[in-house]
Enzyme design. Structure first.
Site, PDB file in Angstrom:
ATOM      1  N   ARG A 154     -60.104  67.185  70.087  1.00 34.14           N
ATOM      2  CA  ARG A 154     -59.588  65.838  70.389  1.00 34.14           C
ATOM      3  C   ARG A 154     -59.734  64.876  69.223  1.00 34.14           C
ATOM      4  O   ARG A 154     -58.974  63.915  69.111  1.00 34.14           O
ATOM      5  CB  ARG A 154     -60.360  65.256  71.580  1.00 34.14           C
ATOM      6  CG  ARG A 154     -59.911  65.808  72.912  1.00 34.14           C
ATOM      7  CD  ARG A 154     -60.565  65.012  74.024  1.00 34.14           C
ATOM      8  NE  ARG A 154     -60.238  65.527  75.331  1.00 34.14           N
ATOM      9  CZ  ARG A 154     -59.128  65.231  75.991  1.00 34.14           C
ATOM     10  NH1 ARG A 154     -58.236  64.416  75.460  1.00 34.14           N
ATOM     11  NH2 ARG A 154     -58.918  65.736  77.182  1.00 34.14           N
ATOM     12  N   TYR A 176     -64.134  68.576  72.274  1.00 33.48           N
ATOM     13  CA  TYR A 176     -64.252  67.292  71.571  1.00 33.48           C
ATOM     14  C   TYR A 176     -64.011  67.412  70.080  1.00 33.48           C
ATOM     15  O   TYR A 176     -63.701  66.420  69.421  1.00 33.48           O
ATOM     16  CB  TYR A 176     -65.591  66.628  71.915  1.00 33.48           C
ATOM     17  CG  TYR A 176     -65.575  66.160  73.348  1.00 33.48           C
ATOM     18  CD1 TYR A 176     -64.776  65.086  73.723  1.00 33.48           C
ATOM     19  CD2 TYR A 176     -66.283  66.833  74.341  1.00 33.48           C
ATOM     20  CE1 TYR A 176     -64.691  64.690  75.045  1.00 33.48           C
ATOM     21  CE2 TYR A 176     -66.207  66.439  75.666  1.00 33.48           C
ATOM     22  CZ  TYR A 176     -65.404  65.360  76.014  1.00 33.48           C
ATOM     23  OH  TYR A 176     -65.315  64.969  77.320  1.00 33.48           O
ATOM     24  N   MET A 177     -64.137  68.640  69.544  1.00 31.73           N
ATOM     25  CA  MET A 177     -63.770  68.828  68.138  1.00 31.73           C
ATOM     26  C   MET A 177     -62.258  68.723  67.997  1.00 31.73           C
ATOM     27  O   MET A 177     -61.752  68.141  67.041  1.00 31.73           O
ATOM     28  CB  MET A 177     -64.234  70.199  67.656  1.00 31.73           C
ATOM     29  CG  MET A 177     -65.737  70.300  67.570  1.00 31.73           C
ATOM     30  SD  MET A 177     -66.211  71.891  66.935  1.00 31.73           S
ATOM     31  CE  MET A 177     -65.514  71.784  65.298  1.00 31.73           C
ATOM     32  N   GLY A 207     -52.185  58.202  78.452  1.00 28.83           N
ATOM     33  CA  GLY A 207     -51.783  59.316  79.307  1.00 28.83           C
ATOM     34  C   GLY A 207     -51.170  58.896  80.627  1.00 28.83           C
ATOM     35  O   GLY A 207     -50.670  57.769  80.763  1.00 28.83           O
ATOM     36  N   ASP A 233     -52.911  67.507  76.870  1.00 31.14           N
ATOM     37  CA  ASP A 233     -52.618  68.643  77.755  1.00 31.14           C
ATOM     38  C   ASP A 233     -51.122  68.951  77.860  1.00 31.14           C
ATOM     39  O   ASP A 233     -50.745  69.945  78.458  1.00 31.14           O
ATOM     40  CB  ASP A 233     -53.119  68.368  79.186  1.00 31.14           C
ATOM     41  CG  ASP A 233     -54.619  68.229  79.255  1.00 31.14           C
ATOM     42  OD1 ASP A 233     -55.280  68.523  78.243  1.00 31.14           O
ATOM     43  OD2 ASP A 233     -55.126  67.829  80.316  1.00 31.14           O
ATOM     44  N   GLU A 291     -59.672  74.211  81.267  1.00 31.76           N
ATOM     45  CA  GLU A 291     -60.776  73.561  81.985  1.00 31.76           C
ATOM     46  C   GLU A 291     -60.521  73.389  83.485  1.00 31.76           C
ATOM     47  O   GLU A 291     -61.466  73.372  84.276  1.00 31.76           O
ATOM     48  CB  GLU A 291     -61.110  72.212  81.351  1.00 31.76           C
ATOM     49  CG  GLU A 291     -59.963  71.223  81.377  1.00 31.76           C
ATOM     50  CD  GLU A 291     -60.305  69.903  80.697  1.00 31.76           C
ATOM     51  OE1 GLU A 291     -59.413  69.322  80.082  1.00 31.76           O
ATOM     52  OE2 GLU A 291     -61.468  69.463  80.802  1.00 31.76           O
TER      53      GLU A 291
HETATM   54  P1  ATP Z   1     -55.954  61.040  79.603  1.00 28.40           P
HETATM   55  O1  ATP Z   1     -56.152  61.466  81.024  1.00 28.40           O
HETATM   56  O2  ATP Z   1     -54.956  61.872  78.876  1.00 28.40           O
HETATM   57  O3  ATP Z   1     -57.197  60.853  78.833  1.00 28.40           O
HETATM   58  P2  ATP Z   1     -55.077  58.611  80.832  1.00 28.40           P
HETATM   59  O4  ATP Z   1     -54.222  57.501  80.372  1.00 28.40           O
HETATM   60  O5  ATP Z   1     -54.596  59.341  82.047  1.00 28.40           O
HETATM   61  O6  ATP Z   1     -55.288  59.578  79.606  1.00 28.40           O
HETATM   62  P3  ATP Z   1     -57.244  57.384  82.316  1.00 28.40           P
HETATM   63  O7  ATP Z   1     -58.671  57.234  81.936  1.00 28.40           O
HETATM   64  O8  ATP Z   1     -56.911  58.055  83.587  1.00 28.40           O
HETATM   65  O9  ATP Z   1     -56.558  58.090  81.064  1.00 28.40           O
HETATM   66  O10 ATP Z   1     -56.581  55.943  82.383  1.00 28.40           O
HETATM   67  C1  ATP Z   1     -56.578  55.024  81.317  1.00 28.40           C
HETATM   68  C2  ATP Z   1     -56.411  53.624  81.821  1.00 28.40           C
HETATM   69  O11 ATP Z   1     -55.302  53.554  82.731  1.00 28.40           O
HETATM   70  C3  ATP Z   1     -57.619  53.144  82.583  1.00 28.40           C
HETATM   71  O12 ATP Z   1     -58.136  52.027  81.891  1.00 28.40           O
HETATM   72  C4  ATP Z   1     -57.145  52.768  83.970  1.00 28.40           C
HETATM   73  O13 ATP Z   1     -57.521  51.425  84.276  1.00 28.40           O
HETATM   74  C5  ATP Z   1     -55.641  52.882  83.924  1.00 28.40           C
HETATM   75  N1  ATP Z   1     -55.196  53.665  85.092  1.00 28.40           N
HETATM   76  C6  ATP Z   1     -55.574  54.922  85.409  1.00 28.40           C
HETATM   77  N2  ATP Z   1     -54.982  55.337  86.561  1.00 28.40           N
HETATM   78  C7  ATP Z   1     -54.201  54.296  86.977  1.00 28.40           C
HETATM   79  C8  ATP Z   1     -53.323  54.090  88.105  1.00 28.40           C
HETATM   80  N3  ATP Z   1     -53.135  55.037  89.026  1.00 28.40           N
HETATM   81  N4  ATP Z   1     -52.688  52.901  88.211  1.00 28.40           N
HETATM   82  C9  ATP Z   1     -52.872  51.936  87.286  1.00 28.40           C
HETATM   83  N5  ATP Z   1     -53.677  52.080  86.202  1.00 28.40           N
HETATM   84  C10 ATP Z   1     -54.341  53.228  86.044  1.00 28.40           C
END
Ligand code: ATP
Ligand code: MG
Length: 485
Positions: free
Chosen positions: A382, A379-380, A193, A224, A323
């Protein structure tokens, strides 16, 4: 003609006299390319499956515009490099060492993308060294790498989740790049994400700093649908479809009781797309609440008054809430301060539970009998495998990612106006895709549910101002753009 603007200079290009007398202001946003031009002929040239395609290879200068409808005298806006196979590739098949990682929360389609990356690399480009990184970013330096083959991933698209595992929380960019360097990996496929794509950009910059010949391909994952620029993220269709089942159940519960209310909480931390589309698709919903559209509970025109009115009219009601909606209301009533999860995301308070109590208390104080059933299918949803349309989309995304990485680009891949494009990392991470409450789609929703908009004139003015400023594209940050040829 705007589309034939040479992209060799990746700067703002101004065309004062464009098509049909329109003023076109084109901003090519190009993705980064490895320093030298690709030199090897694309092995797909000899592939029997592609020999019948009239024009299989994508022209280097083809771009995809972000806006398809351009009003007279207005800017056409930014455009991106078109995705697809190139005539020349940067890597020879047997020198490619690719790895795949999944990060962030679960989303339908992750396994399909993994499968198609492996099969696409193997079958289209004869790549045999493909590795899976376990449990997200930190798996680069804390777990063994898995060897992936078309056989080992053959039926994983039928399963939900990710066979590689995933994680949230921080990671060490330098350690990741150390491992990439030590193991001689030259193609990194990163599925995740907004946070993950920000991480991918950091990894890319570190790789560039060290002068490594490594392509970084981001495949945006967000249930999302909140990633900027792209039309739609994979898994979104599946999520909306599955959300219908929760809404159906809520409707059955609500109809089976006098003054019955079914309340469904759906995903959408900052963007209410799932709630909006599920509501539009279902037609059983009387009220849809999303983060982008503020609402209030008490008094004239508030939510409680609307609920009362609907129950009087229909004897039952279904409410869908994203949410991230109404967080300001809960925070105020519970007087809590903001908390964060391991990845630094704002920790949300449960709007569904809070609304349930608020509505119950309201009717209790008025001595009106009612029942409310609260369903949280998060969670169902996802964890289910992706549906047919998402499976096709995942396949195409994976293939576009492979073609781009083989050509030496580093980018996030996505559909822009129905065409696959390579988008610079900074473009997808600097803003978030949100439901525009000043757009027609939200108006359609309001007319379909017949709910009040809950907006004051000040809210509407603010939303319009936000739209206006959100349209300004950010500029590239510091990196020079290498363009082949
Ligand atoms: P989702 O929110 O859709 O579940 P996401 O990729 O945004 O997916 P996060 O848990 O925010 O999920 O981030 C996943 C990984 O990305 C984490 O392991 C984190 O180390 C890294 N990460 C998150 N934010 C940053 C940032 N601002 N800069 C660099 N790395 C980041
Ligand atoms: Mg996120």
């Amino acid at each position: 003609n705007a589309s034939s603007v040479s992209l060799a200079d990746a700067a703002y290009v101004k065309i004062s006299e464009g098509d049909f007398g329109y003023v076109l202001d084109d901003v090519p946003h190009l993705v980064d390319h490895l320093p030298d031009a690709p030199t090897y002929p694309n092995p797909l040239q000899d592939h029997p499956a592609y020999s019948t395609v009239k024009q299989y290879f994508v022209n280097e200068d083809d771009t995809v515009p972000q806006k398809v409808v351009v009003q007279k005298n207005s800017r056409r806006g930014v455009h991106f490099r078109r995705a697809g196979p190139r005539q020349k590739v940067y890597f020879e098949s047997d020198e490619v060492k690719a790895c795949i990682v999944t990060c962030g929360g679960l989303c339908p389609g992750l396994n399909t993308v993994i499968r198609e990356l492996v099969c696409g690399l193997a079958h289209m480009y004869n790549v045999s060294k493909i590795y899976g990184i376990q449990n997200g970013y930190k798996g680069f330096y804390s777990s063994n790498y898995l060897t992936l083959t078309p056989k080992s991933v053959d039926d994983i698209h039928k399963r939900g989740g990710t066979v590689l595992g995933t994680s949230r929380g921080g990671h060490d960019t330098k350690k990741i790049v150390d491992n990439i360097q030590d193991r001689g990996i030259n193609q990194v496929y990163i599925i995740g994400g907004d946070g993950t794509q920000k991480g991918a950009y950091e990894i890319f910059k570190e790789i560039r700093k060290r002068g490594l010949k490594v392509s970084v391909a981001g495949i945006p994952k967000t249930i999302d649908n909140d990633i900027a620029i792209i039309d739609k993220s994979f898994g979104f269709d599946t999520a909306v479809e599955e959300a219908q089942r929760a809404i159906d159940s809520a409707h059955v519960e609500a109809c089976s009781a006098e003054n019955g209310i079914g309340l469904v909480k759906l995903m959408g931390r900052y963007s209410g797309f799932i709630a909006m589309y599920a509501t539009l698709a279902s037609r059983d919903v009387d009220c849809c609440l999303i983060p982008e559209s503020p609402f209030y509970m008490d008094g004239e025109g508030g939510l409680l008054q609307y609920v009362e009115r609907r129950l009087k009219e229909n004897k039952h009601m279904v409410i869908v809430v994203a949410e991230g909606a109404g967080q300001d209301l809960i925070a105020k009533s519970l007087s809590t301060s903001e908390q964060q999860d391991a990845s630094g995301n704002k920790l949300l308070l449960d709007i569904g539970l809070w609304l349930t109590h608020k509505i119950k208390d309201h009717f209790k104080s008025k001595k009106i009998e009612m029942t409310i059933k609260y369903i949280d299918p998060t969670y169902m949803i996802r964890a289910i495998p992706s549906n047919a349309s998402d499976n096709v989309y995942c396949t195409l995304l994976a293939h576009s990612a492979i073609h781009g990485a083989m050509a030496g680009y580093s980018f996030t891949v996505g559909n822009v106006n129905g065409r696959h494009a390579y988008i610079p990392f900074y473009r997808v991470t600097s803003t978030r895709n949100k439901v525009k409450i000043t757009d027609r789609m939200w108006a359609r929703l309001l007319s379909s549910t017949n709910q009040p908009s809950f907006l004051s004139q000040k809210d509407i003015d603010e939303a319009k101002e936000n739209d206006r400023t959100a349209n300004k594209p950010p500029l590239p940050t510091g990196l020079s753009h290498h363009v082949a040829n």
